[in-house]
Motif scaffolding. Structure first.
Motif, PDB file in Angstrom:
ATOM      1  N   CYS A  65      -0.947  14.824   6.892  1.00 32.56           N
ATOM      2  CA  CYS A  65      -0.643  15.150   5.491  1.00 32.56           C
ATOM      3  C   CYS A  65       0.696  14.561   5.065  1.00 32.56           C
ATOM      4  O   CYS A  65       0.827  14.025   3.953  1.00 32.56           O
ATOM      5  N   THR A  66       1.697  14.653   5.926  1.00 34.08           N
ATOM      6  CA  THR A  66       3.021  14.128   5.600  1.00 34.08           C
ATOM      7  C   THR A  66       2.983  12.606   5.440  1.00 34.08           C
ATOM      8  O   THR A  66       3.567  12.047   4.503  1.00 34.08           O
ATOM      9  N   ALA A  69       1.194  11.811   2.199  1.00 36.79           N
ATOM     10  CA  ALA A  69       2.039  12.107   1.037  1.00 36.79           C
ATOM     11  C   ALA A  69       3.010  10.968   0.760  1.00 36.79           C
ATOM     12  O   ALA A  69       3.224  10.582  -0.398  1.00 36.79           O
ATOM     13  N   ARG A  73       2.858   8.822  -2.652  1.00 38.20           N
ATOM     14  CA  ARG A  73       4.048   8.796  -3.511  1.00 38.20           C
ATOM     15  C   ARG A  73       4.465   7.361  -3.811  1.00 38.20           C
ATOM     16  O   ARG A  73       4.765   7.010  -4.956  1.00 38.20           O
ATOM     17  N   ALA A  97       0.624  16.562  -2.637  1.00 37.14           N
ATOM     18  CA  ALA A  97       2.082  16.455  -2.552  1.00 37.14           C
ATOM     19  C   ALA A  97       2.583  15.130  -3.111  1.00 37.14           C
ATOM     20  O   ALA A  97       3.544  15.091  -3.884  1.00 37.14           O
ATOM     21  N   THR A 100       2.265  15.039  -6.849  1.00 37.24           N
ATOM     22  CA  THR A 100       2.778  16.240  -7.520  1.00 37.24           C
ATOM     23  C   THR A 100       1.706  16.828  -8.441  1.00 37.24           C
ATOM     24  O   THR A 100       1.982  17.218  -9.577  1.00 37.24           O
ATOM     25  N   THR A 141       2.791  23.680   5.223  1.00 36.17           N
ATOM     26  CA  THR A 141       2.653  22.939   3.967  1.00 36.17           C
ATOM     27  C   THR A 141       4.016  22.711   3.318  1.00 36.17           C
ATOM     28  O   THR A 141       4.234  21.664   2.696  1.00 36.17           O
ATOM     29  N   ILE A 144       5.660  19.436   4.103  1.00 33.99           N
ATOM     30  CA  ILE A 144       5.138  18.195   3.528  1.00 33.99           C
ATOM     31  C   ILE A 144       6.001  17.852   2.313  1.00 33.99           C
ATOM     32  O   ILE A 144       6.015  18.621   1.341  1.00 33.99           O
ATOM     33  N   GLY A 146       7.385  17.167  -1.095  1.00 29.67           N
ATOM     34  CA  GLY A 146       6.806  17.184  -2.429  1.00 29.67           C
ATOM     35  C   GLY A 146       5.699  18.201  -2.629  1.00 29.67           C
ATOM     36  O   GLY A 146       5.221  18.377  -3.753  1.00 29.67           O
ATOM     37  N   PHE A 147       5.297  18.904  -1.559  1.00 28.24           N
ATOM     38  CA  PHE A 147       4.179  19.834  -1.709  1.00 28.24           C
ATOM     39  C   PHE A 147       4.588  21.082  -2.478  1.00 28.24           C
ATOM     40  O   PHE A 147       5.622  21.692  -2.201  1.00 28.24           O
ATOM     41  N   ARG A 148       3.751  21.455  -3.430  1.00 26.54           N
ATOM     42  CA  ARG A 148       3.862  22.728  -4.128  1.00 26.54           C
ATOM     43  C   ARG A 148       2.463  23.328  -4.172  1.00 26.54           C
ATOM     44  O   ARG A 148       1.508  22.649  -4.586  1.00 26.54           O
TER      45      ARG A 148
END
Length: 278
Positions: A65-66, A69, A73, A97, A100, A141, A144, A146-148
């Protein structure tokens, strides 16, 4: 249209195994040529091996996931629409992420909304959507960039027909919007009403009716055929602010006739044409 295709070839922590073979199979079947022939400016990036402990599902899953992301991005900063080809559904957290995104449309025959407390098998991918909604694995999470977490009322769950009992109970309590494929576009307006501005589109290919398209070893009767799914995602593209997409869960070993790659290629060509018009 400027595009970035990101390959995340992992299945439950294993590199290029099972559904982790799906991204390359989709690509090698002519996907790049199909998109470029429609005038798209396309780059492809494979995240390669990530994490430092091969085979550890949780650590590797979130490392994927990282990595995703970061690539998503970079694509967005370059003005490219990101398309992630993944083995696992959890990888969508990286797309969310990187973009966004503040809302998600989740097409899947499964709910993927178990938690460690409710999962009967401890299957991480069965907790993918609940992780994105902030219901579990919050320290992972949060790591990661930028993850929200997405608010449940900004989640559209489409054609989830194979649900565990605890998933049904949880969905009865949460304001997640549920719909069949035919109802999805009409129901998606509720996400906009809840404040959604950037929608991540997640397609687990096993949302398809296995009688028309078998994509992996999991098969629950029902679901849309490829034409119905294409129509729905194209209508979403013309009606809502889609910021990126994930396509997951294709295991080439069960697709002896190789029906899935051309179906995905056609879906993407049509979807991107609709997105251009939006």
């Amino acid at each position: 249209m400027k595009l970035a295709v990101v390959l995340a070839p992992y299945d439950s922590g294993h590199y290029r195994s099972g559904c982790g073979l799906g991204p390359e199979a989709l690509l090698s079947a002519g996907l790049v040529d199909a998109l470029q022939s429609r005038g798209h400016d396309l780059i492809v990036h494979d995240i390669g091996r990530v994490g430092d402990v091969p085979g550890r599902e949780i650590a590797t899953g979130f490392a994927v996931c990282t990595a995703v992301a970061a690539q998503v991005r970079a694509a967005c900063e370059d003005g490219r629409f990101p398309i992630v080809l993944a083995g696992n559904c959890l990888t969508a957290a990286g797309g969310v992420a990187g973009e966004t995104a503040d809302s998600i449309a989740w097409f899947d025959q499964h709910g993927d909304i178990n938690t460690p407390e409710t999962s009967g098998f401890g299957f991480l991918d069965g907790m993918a959507l609940s992780s994105i909604l902030g219901l579990c694995w919050r320290p992972m999470t949060a790591a990661i960039p930028g993850f929200r977490a997405i608010e449940p009322e900004r989640c559209l769950l489409v054609d989830a027909r194979d649900l565990d009992p605890d998933e049904k109970l949880l969905l009865d309590r949460l304001p997640v919007v549920r719909a069949s494929c035919e109802e999805a576009v009409g129901q998606a307006g509720k996400l906009i009403s809840a404040g959604a501005t950037r929608l991540h589109l997640h397609l687990d290919l096993d949302v398809h009716d296995p009688e028309t398209l078998r994509v992996n070893r999991y098969a629950t009767p029902g679901g849309p055929d490829p034409v119905q799914l294409r129509k729905t995602v194209c209508n979403l593209a013309q009606s809502f602010p889609v910021s990126g997409m994930t396509i997951s869960a294709y295991d080439p070993s069960v697709d002896v006739a190789r029906k899935v790659p051309p179906a995905v290629s056609t879906l993407l060509v049509n979807f991107l044409a609709a997105l251009r018009k939006s």
